[in-house]
Design a protein around this motif. Structure first.
Motif, PDB file in Angstrom:
ATOM      1  N   ILE A  94      10.586   0.104 -10.749  1.00 15.77           N
ATOM      2  CA  ILE A  94      10.478   0.334 -12.148  1.00 15.77           C
ATOM      3  C   ILE A  94       9.428   1.365 -12.246  1.00 15.77           C
ATOM      4  O   ILE A  94       8.715   1.763 -11.585  1.00 15.77           O
ATOM      5  N   VAL A  95       9.694   1.744 -13.841  1.00 16.49           N
ATOM      6  CA  VAL A  95       8.436   2.628 -14.363  1.00 16.49           C
ATOM      7  C   VAL A  95       8.371   2.231 -15.737  1.00 16.49           C
ATOM      8  O   VAL A  95       9.309   1.803 -16.518  1.00 16.49           O
ATOM      9  N   ALA A  96       7.320   1.855 -16.365  1.00 18.19           N
ATOM     10  CA  ALA A  96       6.738   1.201 -17.342  1.00 18.19           C
ATOM     11  C   ALA A  96       5.891   2.051 -18.244  1.00 18.19           C
ATOM     12  O   ALA A  96       5.002   2.802 -17.789  1.00 18.19           O
ATOM     13  N   TYR A  97       5.929   1.994 -19.441  1.00 18.03           N
ATOM     14  CA  TYR A  97       5.168   2.764 -20.343  1.00 18.03           C
ATOM     15  C   TYR A  97       4.264   1.638 -21.485  1.00 18.03           C
ATOM     16  O   TYR A  97       5.020   0.787 -22.037  1.00 18.03           O
ATOM     17  N   LYS A  98       2.998   1.725 -21.440  1.00 18.14           N
ATOM     18  CA  LYS A  98       2.082   1.062 -22.220  1.00 18.14           C
ATOM     19  C   LYS A  98       1.473   1.418 -23.020  1.00 18.14           C
ATOM     20  O   LYS A  98       0.330   0.845 -23.636  1.00 18.14           O
ATOM     21  N   TYR A 106       1.472   1.347  -8.932  1.00 14.31           N
ATOM     22  CA  TYR A 106       0.483   2.503  -9.284  1.00 14.31           C
ATOM     23  C   TYR A 106       0.481   2.626 -10.606  1.00 14.31           C
ATOM     24  O   TYR A 106       1.385   2.301 -11.501  1.00 14.31           O
ATOM     25  N   SER A 107      -0.946   2.745 -11.206  1.00  8.72           N
ATOM     26  CA  SER A 107      -1.066   2.735 -12.735  1.00  8.72           C
ATOM     27  C   SER A 107      -1.740   4.051 -12.885  1.00  8.72           C
ATOM     28  O   SER A 107      -2.638   4.446 -12.165  1.00  8.72           O
ATOM     29  N   LEU A 108      -1.293   4.601 -14.035  1.00 12.02           N
ATOM     30  CA  LEU A 108      -1.877   5.951 -14.407  1.00 12.02           C
ATOM     31  C   LEU A 108      -1.748   6.244 -16.117  1.00 12.02           C
ATOM     32  O   LEU A 108      -0.636   6.337 -16.344  1.00 12.02           O
ATOM     33  N   GLY A 138      -9.139   7.220 -13.365  1.00 14.79           N
ATOM     34  CA  GLY A 138      -8.794   6.076 -13.831  1.00 14.79           C
ATOM     35  C   GLY A 138      -7.311   5.492 -13.481  1.00 14.79           C
ATOM     36  O   GLY A 138      -6.963   4.290 -13.935  1.00 14.79           O
ATOM     37  N   SER A 139      -6.843   6.179 -12.552  1.00 13.78           N
ATOM     38  CA  SER A 139      -5.491   5.439 -12.212  1.00 13.78           C
ATOM     39  C   SER A 139      -5.700   4.727 -10.701  1.00 13.78           C
ATOM     40  O   SER A 139      -7.143   4.707 -10.161  1.00 13.78           O
ATOM     41  N   LYS A 140      -4.978   3.906 -10.286  1.00  8.85           N
ATOM     42  CA  LYS A 140      -5.188   2.857  -9.272  1.00  8.85           C
ATOM     43  C   LYS A 140      -3.937   2.652  -8.604  1.00  8.85           C
ATOM     44  O   LYS A 140      -2.874   2.607  -9.011  1.00  8.85           O
ATOM     45  N   PHE A 141      -3.995   2.371  -7.125  1.00  5.37           N
ATOM     46  CA  PHE A 141      -2.837   2.114  -6.350  1.00  5.37           C
ATOM     47  C   PHE A 141      -3.029   1.060  -5.579  1.00  5.37           C
ATOM     48  O   PHE A 141      -4.269   0.943  -5.028  1.00  5.37           O
ATOM     49  N   ARG A 142      -2.223   0.301  -5.414  1.00 12.31           N
ATOM     50  CA  ARG A 142      -2.289  -1.153  -4.652  1.00 12.31           C
ATOM     51  C   ARG A 142      -0.949  -1.233  -3.860  1.00 12.31           C
ATOM     52  O   ARG A 142       0.155  -1.011  -4.070  1.00 12.31           O
ATOM     53  N   ILE A 143      -1.236  -1.685  -2.685  1.00 10.03           N
ATOM     54  CA  ILE A 143      -0.331  -2.062  -1.651  1.00 10.03           C
ATOM     55  C   ILE A 143      -0.326  -3.757  -1.201  1.00 10.03           C
ATOM     56  O   ILE A 143      -1.603  -4.034  -0.908  1.00 10.03           O
ATOM     57  N   GLY A 144       0.645  -4.402  -1.362  1.00  3.51           N
ATOM     58  CA  GLY A 144       0.452  -5.771  -0.925  1.00  3.51           C
ATOM     59  C   GLY A 144       1.795  -6.313  -0.283  1.00  3.51           C
ATOM     60  O   GLY A 144       2.660  -5.428   0.130  1.00  3.51           O
ATOM     61  N   GLY A 145       1.946  -7.580  -0.307  1.00  3.59           N
ATOM     62  CA  GLY A 145       3.069  -8.114   0.373  1.00  3.59           C
ATOM     63  C   GLY A 145       3.222  -9.472   0.454  1.00  3.59           C
ATOM     64  O   GLY A 145       2.430 -10.049   0.113  1.00  3.59           O
ATOM     65  N   ARG A 146       4.551 -10.077   0.925  1.00  6.11           N
ATOM     66  CA  ARG A 146       4.544 -11.623   1.250  1.00  6.11           C
ATOM     67  C   ARG A 146       5.444 -11.690   2.288  1.00  6.11           C
ATOM     68  O   ARG A 146       6.480 -11.055   2.763  1.00  6.11           O
TER      69      ARG A 146
END
Length: 449
Positions: A145-149, A121-123, A79-87
């Protein structure tokens, strides 16, 4: 914003850009390896039709590896996902200052504004994010950051991110209406290291946090701040495109004896502009900075009207009376042949509650599909007053007219004309009480993924 904001114009080195591309390539290689091993994976390309479900069902319906305008996203079986992007943002332009002795308006006609790499990264209820700007040597780390939801409609974020203050500041610079934010942004605290908790309902949001200094310049070097923002939408359509937005924010930062003295300054709203027209320079004996911000916006279909007013108070020791500075803006925009910018109530993490998001380019509107892209027109008036008691930092009024063109979902061109009038000019310019006028054209070519 406890110290003067200085914009870097240092060039991005080839090795750094190569490293960024290598990171992207490495992620793509991982995806390719999983394909070779025989797993049922496919890469969804940017030109393919998109589906827009939400939540866990949305991720379940998408291919494990996607490549689109949001970058490279990998979804895993847990269920986790990882994304890499930029600008990457490159600015160019020309300007003229009607004041003898000022010198050229621009030190150089073109420069890289931002060159970011981003990872997310979401987990299982946790969000991790890291953004790095290779073009900003003083404060290269943006979000870290690290965030908890895990609690319903609650987000707890810890790390380096934006304090919850100012609608203009909280809207990403990737999708901002003009090349730069308004004059009033000089009062916004922007990113610092701290902890915030946010929550929301159907038509309201609230977020509060405690912050130190910026992670790049020293967490303990800027005192301690408490910042809170609440928003309310008395009218919000089901598709979140038609909205009336009201917001109120407050921030109080206590400055320790070892804290560097603050200063406030603002350039004409162009990155390439040589130096500020208004500047308080260093304010000695400051003990605290208080800020109050009022914001409002109305959007109906393709039309949007938005404005803010910010009042800043600087307290001083030794019985000196406090200083009061103020600024604000009002802007209007219209998206041609398209609905307006969608309104987002809650973010993925951090403090960006109750903001407008970016323009959507439909498949048939893409230049690569035979369309003409999407055009957005905007007008803005902004002002800043940096004069209080013996501090004669100046007053500036800016008028901006701009055009945004989105030929593809991840490409944008911005063209702004800015007329500036500073009265009086900053004491640092040594022009006494004479006025300074400037005419500036600024353009931006932007790629984001």
């Amino acid at each position: 914003m406890s110290s003067p904001r200085r914009w870097s114009r240092s060039p991005v080195s080839a090795p750094i850009l190569a490293l960024s591309l290598a990171c992207l390539g490495g992620t793509a290689a991982i995806a390719e390896e999983r394909l070779v091993k025989g797993e049922p994976r496919r890469i969804e390309k940017a030109g393919e039709p998109k589906r827009e479900p939400s939540g866990a069902k949305a991720d379940a319906d998408k291919p494990p590896i996607t490549l689109d305008e949001k970058g490279i996203t990998a979804r895993f079986e847990d269920g986790s996902k990882f994304r890499i992007g930029g600008r990457l943002q490159g600015d160019f332009g020309a300007g003229r200052v009607q004041q003898r002795g000022f010198g050229p308006a621009f030190e150089e006609p073109a420069a890289i504004r931002r060159a970011w790499i981003e990872t997310y990264y979401s987990l299982k209820g946790f969000e991790f994010a890291f953004q790095y700007d290779f073009n900003e040597p003083r404060v290269p780390v943006s979000d870290a950051i690290v965030a908890y939801k895990g609690f319903k409609d609650v987000i707890i974020t810890h790390g380096n991110f934006k304090e919850p203050f100012s609608l203009d500041q909280l809207i990403s610079d990737n999708i901002s209406q003009f090349t730069e934010r308004s004059q009033a942004d000089a009062f916004a605290p922007a990113r610092n290291f701290g902890t915030a908790i946010g929550t929301h309902g159907t038509n309201w949001t609230a977020v509060t946090g405690v912050f130190g200094g910026n992670i790049s310049t020293g967490i303990q070097n800027n005192g301690i701040a408490s910042t809170t923002r609440v928003t309310y939408t008395p009218w919000l359509s089901e598709n979140r495109n038609d909205v009336v937005h009201l917001g109120l924010a407050g921030s109080y930062r206590s400055l320790g004896d070892d804290t560097s003295s603050p200063g406030l300054s603002s350039r004409s709203e162009a990155f390439l502009f040589a130096r500020p027209l208004v500047d308080t320079r260093t304010i000695r004996n400051a003990t605290a900075i208080g800020r109050v911000g009022f914001e409002a916006a109305w959007q109906q279909g393709p039309f949007r009207l938005q404005g803010e007013y910010i009042l800043t108070n600087i307290e001083r020791r030794d019985g000196r009376p406090p200083l009061f500075f103020q600024g604000g803006y009002i802007q209007a925009s219209v998206v041609l042949d398209r609905k307006g910018r969608p309104y987002r109530v809650a973010p993925t993490y951090g403090s960006e509650y109750g903001v407008f998001t970016g323009i959507t380019v439909e498949e048939g509107q893409r230049v690569s599909r035979g369309g003409t892209g999407v055009f957005e027109l905007g007008l803005r008036y902004s002002a800043i007053d940096l004069e209080s008691r013996e501090i004669r930092g100046g007053i500036e009024h800016d008028f901006t007219a701009g055009v945004n063109w989105y030929p593809e979902p991840n490409i944008r061109f911005v063209f702004d004309y800015i007329r500036s009038h500073a009265e009086p000019s900053a004491a640092a310019l040594n022009f006494g009480r004479r006025t300074v006028d400037a005419d500036v054209f600024i353009g931006r070519a932007q790629l984001y993924w």
